[in-house]
Design a protein around this motif. Structure first.
Motif, PDB file in Angstrom:
ATOM      1  N   PHE A 141      62.581  22.020   4.051  1.00 56.26           N
ATOM      2  CA  PHE A 141      61.886  22.553   2.871  1.00 56.26           C
ATOM      3  C   PHE A 141      60.450  22.049   2.762  1.00 56.26           C
ATOM      4  O   PHE A 141      59.534  22.816   2.518  1.00 56.26           O
ATOM      5  CB  PHE A 141      62.639  22.186   1.593  1.00 56.26           C
ATOM      6  CG  PHE A 141      63.976  22.854   1.484  1.00 56.26           C
ATOM      7  CD1 PHE A 141      64.064  24.230   1.396  1.00 56.26           C
ATOM      8  CD2 PHE A 141      65.136  22.107   1.482  1.00 56.26           C
ATOM      9  CE1 PHE A 141      65.294  24.847   1.304  1.00 56.26           C
ATOM     10  CE2 PHE A 141      66.371  22.719   1.383  1.00 56.26           C
ATOM     11  CZ  PHE A 141      66.448  24.091   1.292  1.00 56.26           C
ATOM     12  N   MET A 311      59.479  12.775  -2.925  1.00 50.19           N
ATOM     13  CA  MET A 311      60.868  12.948  -2.493  1.00 50.19           C
ATOM     14  C   MET A 311      61.401  11.699  -1.810  1.00 50.19           C
ATOM     15  O   MET A 311      62.527  11.276  -2.042  1.00 50.19           O
ATOM     16  CB  MET A 311      60.963  14.131  -1.547  1.00 50.19           C
ATOM     17  CG  MET A 311      60.793  15.435  -2.276  1.00 50.19           C
ATOM     18  SD  MET A 311      60.912  16.762  -1.121  1.00 50.19           S
ATOM     19  CE  MET A 311      59.448  17.637  -1.545  1.00 50.19           C
TER      20      MET A 311
ATOM     21  N   VAL B 201      70.446  18.365  -1.988  1.00 53.57           N
ATOM     22  CA  VAL B 201      69.757  19.418  -1.238  1.00 53.57           C
ATOM     23  C   VAL B 201      68.917  20.258  -2.192  1.00 53.57           C
ATOM     24  O   VAL B 201      67.743  20.562  -1.926  1.00 53.57           O
ATOM     25  CB  VAL B 201      70.782  20.296  -0.498  1.00 53.57           C
ATOM     26  CG1 VAL B 201      70.071  21.447   0.190  1.00 53.57           C
ATOM     27  CG2 VAL B 201      71.556  19.478   0.504  1.00 53.57           C
ATOM     28  N   VAL B 204      65.696  18.505  -3.295  1.00 50.89           N
ATOM     29  CA  VAL B 204      64.619  18.535  -2.297  1.00 50.89           C
ATOM     30  C   VAL B 204      63.988  19.919  -2.248  1.00 50.89           C
ATOM     31  O   VAL B 204      62.764  20.073  -2.194  1.00 50.89           O
ATOM     32  CB  VAL B 204      65.160  18.131  -0.911  1.00 50.89           C
ATOM     33  CG1 VAL B 204      64.087  18.315   0.138  1.00 50.89           C
ATOM     34  CG2 VAL B 204      65.644  16.701  -0.924  1.00 50.89           C
ATOM     35  N   ALA B 205      64.854  20.964  -2.294  1.00 50.17           N
ATOM     36  CA  ALA B 205      64.337  22.332  -2.225  1.00 50.17           C
ATOM     37  C   ALA B 205      63.440  22.631  -3.416  1.00 50.17           C
ATOM     38  O   ALA B 205      62.371  23.236  -3.278  1.00 50.17           O
ATOM     39  CB  ALA B 205      65.494  23.308  -2.165  1.00 50.17           C
ATOM     40  N   ALA B 207      61.908  20.421  -5.393  1.00 48.93           N
ATOM     41  CA  ALA B 207      60.744  19.546  -5.500  1.00 48.93           C
ATOM     42  C   ALA B 207      59.629  19.971  -4.556  1.00 48.93           C
ATOM     43  O   ALA B 207      58.486  19.560  -4.724  1.00 48.93           O
ATOM     44  CB  ALA B 207      61.142  18.106  -5.190  1.00 48.93           C
ATOM     45  N   THR B 208      59.965  20.793  -3.565  1.00 46.24           N
ATOM     46  CA  THR B 208      58.947  21.250  -2.633  1.00 46.24           C
ATOM     47  C   THR B 208      58.046  22.256  -3.326  1.00 46.24           C
ATOM     48  O   THR B 208      58.528  23.222  -3.888  1.00 46.24           O
ATOM     49  CB  THR B 208      59.598  21.939  -1.432  1.00 46.24           C
ATOM     50  OG1 THR B 208      60.609  21.087  -0.930  1.00 46.24           O
ATOM     51  CG2 THR B 208      58.581  22.236  -0.368  1.00 46.24           C
ATOM     52  N   PRO B 209      56.744  21.993  -3.302  1.00 42.29           N
ATOM     53  CA  PRO B 209      55.855  23.000  -3.874  1.00 42.29           C
ATOM     54  C   PRO B 209      55.896  24.274  -3.048  1.00 42.29           C
ATOM     55  O   PRO B 209      56.018  24.219  -1.813  1.00 42.29           O
ATOM     56  CB  PRO B 209      54.480  22.331  -3.826  1.00 42.29           C
ATOM     57  CG  PRO B 209      54.610  21.221  -2.868  1.00 42.29           C
ATOM     58  CD  PRO B 209      56.039  20.862  -2.741  1.00 42.29           C
ATOM     59  N   PRO B 215      47.220  23.287  -2.053  1.00 42.56           N
ATOM     60  CA  PRO B 215      47.260  21.839  -2.148  1.00 42.56           C
ATOM     61  C   PRO B 215      45.946  21.256  -2.626  1.00 42.56           C
ATOM     62  O   PRO B 215      45.916  20.272  -3.333  1.00 42.56           O
ATOM     63  CB  PRO B 215      47.569  21.390  -0.713  1.00 42.56           C
ATOM     64  CG  PRO B 215      47.092  22.522   0.138  1.00 42.56           C
ATOM     65  CD  PRO B 215      47.174  23.763  -0.689  1.00 42.56           C
TER      66      PRO B 215
END
Lengths: 697, 336
Positions: A141, A311, B201, B204-205, B207-209, B215
């Protein structure tokens, strides 16, 4: 196309590790179910990681610049070797290598670990699978190196030029990772022991070998890293107390303490130390990963962001909290279980070793973490560097060095002061003589003298102890002697490293000057003459070499060719030093600048004494770990019958459970570790003064 | 093999060994004493430079670094020491000039205090229980009846009752608990575990921008972002000169204010304050009172015109009191 395969492999790996976690968890909760499916899922995780790594390597080798990682780190000008190694030259690719090694450990553990206690193994596999699935999720991800790039560039910048200068690039990161990630196994076993409610010692037996292997890799990785920075960075140093270096040292320290906590009397193995140290090692691995991969310490400026940072921090906190809760809930509470040993025994020395190594870890950790934390919390910039560590960690390390020698002199248990004193005479004499001679002949400073003296003492004590063992009978075929040999070799290696570090920090001399062709530059111990300055057009850019002949050379003249290489893609110039390694001292030349007409060059010349001892010592230390690892259980059956009662928990006993037809059932095994039963040294009367705390209550 | 054979019985042998060790000890003490006394040799400027950190590099001391800032610092150290200033005075000057980050051992104040407190606490936490255990065992020995030899029963009592006390009972209780623990609640543990795994899982998915969120501040569909990213990574690797070159190229393509400010910032690091001031001036001409422009102009003026620098930095502070650099700037302004 390659990019799609890679993304797909990462996704499949994520699914496989989720399945593996759940299957192992199910096994651990419902014993008796066949483990085949869980092992298959773990193997599938390894396969997916291998496919992802392979896909990225393929994309790098094919110069497929449509893949993001290749566009950012690949280059057409790079040779094959450095193209292959550029997989781990940047964050996203190195995460794939990380995954490959992690899933490799998981699969190996899934196969080999079954020899030990089943429930323990299943819980450990569950925990390792959780770690794998987190890193798969992270890679899929948040840091997917396979993201497509539009429009596709025709060429890339290549990795950081410093990473293109040395062959160690192919070996150092994989070794370091193998050591780093291997520490997940003792961590998983420690927590598995708590979760499964097994007697504390059985997990130690299972974890010791894995830790030794990981520790040997980590040792070699750290030494290689030091050698690399010595040979590439050009200022002649090998250790700068840089946060990234510290991050690799921290788990090494706790893993070393863990390996020693397994030794010694059973009571020390029964205490809370091994669990705490095994957990600390892996938590420090996560701390190091967070520090180096979040962009937190790499940047002087606070504007940089990294998506991975939060993370990794979250996972670190989750793991730390989970560990603490588990240890508080089911762990042994007393870090100092009563040991019926007199104060002057090896057990005490080992306890001192644990305390000192833990303190050094605390020193290095606080020195590494404080600057970014202070920056984040209060906005004040602080820097912690060599001046601090030299005043704190170094004296403690010298104390550990002295303790290493003391530990082999002291009897494992029982008091035999006369014999101990007799044994100590020779090593003490060696240590004192070394201090007296070096102190009177030169003025290296008290700290360096102490390091020399302690190293001499420890080397002599170690050699004498090994000689005693050999005389006491036994050939290299016996596992016990080989285990002792491993320990001795590792200790000798550490002592050599100490001598090398102390000597090179005290006696290095350097000078720098602009030198016309034909003139000489000298420092005590080395003289060079600038013979010529060559300009060479290399594949990617421009290289300037200074040809230096080493002056007082009998026989064939020797040359040193330090160079400056210009990399147009990054518009940087990298200075590559030239080193002539000698047994006593290295001649180290760096080319700093060349005049426009090419008639003169600015050269830095240094004579670095005893540096080769550091590399030799590092190699010996890693070798010692491998030797101890190789203590095969083959001879154990014969030797076990004569095993003495207070024997330290080393290789042979560990494998008892692995023998299928052995009459020792697990129930009986458990009883031998029961408290209340006199375990060790019962044949000897125990003096009342050395009895246990708590007796008065 | 090194082995001194000491005659086991004769007092003469023991005496000789003792004398030999004493002579060696004396030599060692002399050696340490001689080594500890200041020698006067060695270059004091180099020694001072070796313990200072180059502010523009990572992990290199002022003595070792090749960066222009480090060269300037070495120069300053030699001239000031040559003028007769003490190393402490030189250090104070450099801290004022380049910030407290140049010290590799921060002063033991505020955060720096932790550096000394943590090791002491760690050592104490390790040693205290040992000392307590030793004290307790000595007290136990004293309270045991002195006349009676420590018989078998006594030992067994000590060992069985006390030796296995805490850990043993804990473990016994643990294994008992374990028997109750695993099988009945197995399905519940499994449910919780499965949900936790999926939550991890998912976290994490989530939290990903997303790939669309930029950026950095500057993103547009042209080659400029790639160059900016390149420059930024060079900057992180400490290759300021190279990064400055890239920013200059980008500036030709797209004369935007943020690029100007980045370039100006790097130029300050490289010690080229005049050009940095010019760039910041250009930015301020478009947008007067842009906080970053004021900040960089102020920093650039510090060398040439300290009063003007203070004024500019004060303006910056009133414009952007919550800027990440505000605390640092406030310190600078207050210190002079």
């Amino acid at each position: 196309m390659t990019g799609q395969v890679g993304t797909w492999a990462l996704g499949a790996g994520l699914i496989a590790t989720v399945a593996a976690t759940l299957l192992w968890l199910r096994l651990a909760l419902h014993p008796g179910t066949p483990a085949r499916a869980a092992r298959l899922a773990t193997g599938a995780g390894l396969l997916c990681a291998a496919v992802a790594c392979g896909a990225l390597e393929w994309a790098l080798l094919r110069h497929d610049f449509g893949v993001r990682f290749v566009a950012e780190n690949g280059s057409r000008r790079l040779g094959t070797y450095h193209t292959v190694t550029s997989l781990w030259s940047a964050l996203d690719g190195s995460l794939l290598l990380w995954l490959l090694i992690l899933t490799g450990y998981a699969s190996l553990l899934g196969r080999l670990g079954q020899r030990h206690d089943q429930r323990l193994h299943q819980w450990a596999m569950t925990l390792v699978s959780v770690v794998s699935l987190f890193f798969f999720a992270l890679s899929h991800f948040a840091a997917n190196p396979f993201d497509p790039v539009h429009p596709v560039p025709s060429d890339g910048p290549g990795p950081n030029p410093l990473l293109q200068e040395h062959p160690a690039m192919g070996l150092h990161p994989p070794l370091l990772y193998a050591g780093y990630i291997g520490l997940v196994v003792p961590f998983a076993y420690a927590l598995a022991g708590l979760l499964a409610g097994e007697p504390t010692r059985s997990w130690l037996r299972a974890a010791r070998r894995w830790t030794l292997a990981a520790w040997a890799c980590l040792t070699a990785g750290i030494a290689l890293g030091a050698w690399w920075s010595y040979a590439v960075l050009g200022w002649g140093g090998y250790w700068a107390w840089d946060p990234v270096e510290n991050a690799s040292l921290l788990p090494w320290l706790t893993a070393t303490a863990f390996l020693h906590s397994v030794l010694g009397r059973r009571a020390s193995a029964r205490s809370g130390w091994p669990v705490a140290l095994a957990c600390a090692s892996f938590l420090l691995v996560l701390v190091g990963t967070f520090l180096t991969r979040s962009g937190l310490v790499a940047s002087v400026h606070a504007f940089t962001e990294s998506t991975l940072g939060p993370m990794l921090l979250g996972f670190l906190l989750l793991t730390a909290i989970g560990t603490v809760v588990l240890v508080c809930w089911r762990g042994t509470s007393d870090p100092y279980p009563p040991e019926a040993t007199p104060p002057l025994s090896r057990a005490t020395a080992l306890l001192g070793n644990r305390i000192l190594l833990t303190t050094i870890t605390a020193v290095v950790l606080v020195g590494t973490v404080l600057p970014p934390v202070a920056q984040a919390l209060s906005g004040t910039g602080t820097a912690v560097g060599p001046a601090y560590f030299n005043r704190t960690a170094v004296p403690l390390a010298i104390a550990v060095l002295a303790l290493m020698g003391l530990a082999v002199l002291l009897p494992p248990s029982g008091t035999r002061p006369a014999e101990t004193a007799r044994r100590s005479v020779a090593p003490a004499a060696v240590g004192l003589a070394v201090v007296a001679v070096t102190g009177l002949a030169s003025r290296p400073g008290p700290m360096v003298l102490a390091a020399f003296g302690c190293a001499g003492f420890t080397l002599a004590a170690t050699a004498a102890a090994l000689a005693r063992r050999i005389r006491a009978g036994g050939t290299l075929r016996t596992a016990r002697l080989r285990s002792a040999l491993g320990g001795s070799v590792a200790h000798a290696g550490i002592a050599l490293v100490a001598v090398g570090i102390a000597g090179s920090s005290a006696y290095t001399v350097a000078t720098e000057r602009e030198l016309p062709i034909g003139q000489t530059l000298a420092v005590p111990g080395a003289t060079v003459r600038l013979a010529a300055v060559d300009r060479v057009r290399t594949g990617s850019g421009m290289t300037v070499r200074a040809r230096l002949t080493i002056a007082p050379s009998a026989g064939s003249p020797q040359t040193l060719t330090p160079e400056l290489t210009y990399h147009p893609a990054q518009d940087t110039t990298v200075s590559v030093p030239a080193v002539r390694t000698g047994l006593l001292r290295d001649t180290y030349a760096t080319l700093l600048a060349v005049s426009a007409d090419g008639r003169s060059a600015t050269i830095r010349l240094a004579a670095n004494p005893m540096v080769s001892l550091i590399w030799a010592g590092g190699a010996l230390t890693a070798l010692g770990g491998l030797l101890a690892l190789g203590t095969a259980p083959l001879t154990s059956r014969r030797r076990r019958r004569t095993a003495w009662p207070g024997r330290p928990l080393t290789s042979r006993g560990r494998h008892r459970t692995a023998w299928p037809g052995r009459p020792l059932t697990s129930r009986r095994r458990r009883r031998t570790a029961q408290p209340g039963r006199p375990t060790a040294g019962t044949a000897r009367p125990v003096p009342a003064s050395a009895s246990t705390p708590g007796a008065a209550e | 093999m090194i082995r001194v054979r000491v005659p086991k019985t004769t007092a003469l042998g023991v005496g000789l060994t003792g004398v030999g060790l004493a002579i060696l000890l004396l030599g060692a003490v002399l050696g340490i004493w001689r080594s500890a006394s200041p020698t006067g040799d060695g270059d004091p400027a180099h020694r001072l430079a070796a313990e200072l950190r180059c502010p523009a590099c990572q992990g290199e001391s002022v003595a070792d670094s090749r960066s222009p800032i480090a060269a300037a610092m070495r120069e300053a150290i030699s001239t000031r020491l040559g003028r007769g200033e003490s190393p402490d005075e030189v250090r104070t000057y450099l801290v004022q000039r380049y910030g407290v980050e140049v010290l590799t051992m921060p002063p033991a104040r505020r955060w720096g205090l932790l550096l000394w407190a943590v090791p002491v606490l760690a050592l104490g936490a390790g040693l205290l229980p040992v000392l307590r255990a030793g004290y307790r065992s000595r007290r136990a020995a004293r309270s045991a009846s002195p006349g009676r030899p420590a018989g078998r029963d006594d030992r067994a009592g000590v060992r069985g009752g006390a030796a296995g006390d805490v850990a043993g009972q804990g473990r016994r209780a643990g294994s008992r608990r374990h028997r109750v623990f695993a099988p009945p609640s197995g399905s519940r543990v499994w449910n919780v575990g499965a949900v936790a795994v999926l939550a991890l899982v998912g976290a994490v998915a989530l939290a990903t921008p997303g790939p669309q969120t930029p950026p950095g501040p500057a993103t547009s569909p042209d080659p400029v972002p790639a160059q900016l990213a390149l420059a930024r990574s060079m900057e992180q690797q400490g290759q300021y000169e190279a990064a400055a070159e890239v920013y200059r190229t980008v500036l030709v393509e797209r004369p935007a204010d943020d690029v100007r400010l980045r370039l100006a910032f790097i130029l300050i690091r490289l010690g080229q304050a005049t050009e940095a001031a010019r760039l910041a001036g250009e930015v301020l001409a478009h947008t007067p009172d842009a906080p970053d422009g004021l900040l960089i102009l102020g920093l650039a003026q510090r060398e040439s015109d300290p009063p003007a620098a203070t004024a500019t930095l004060r303006r910056f502070l009133t414009r952007a009191p919550d800027h990440p650099a505000a605390a640092e700037v406030r310190r600078l302004v207050d210190s002079g």
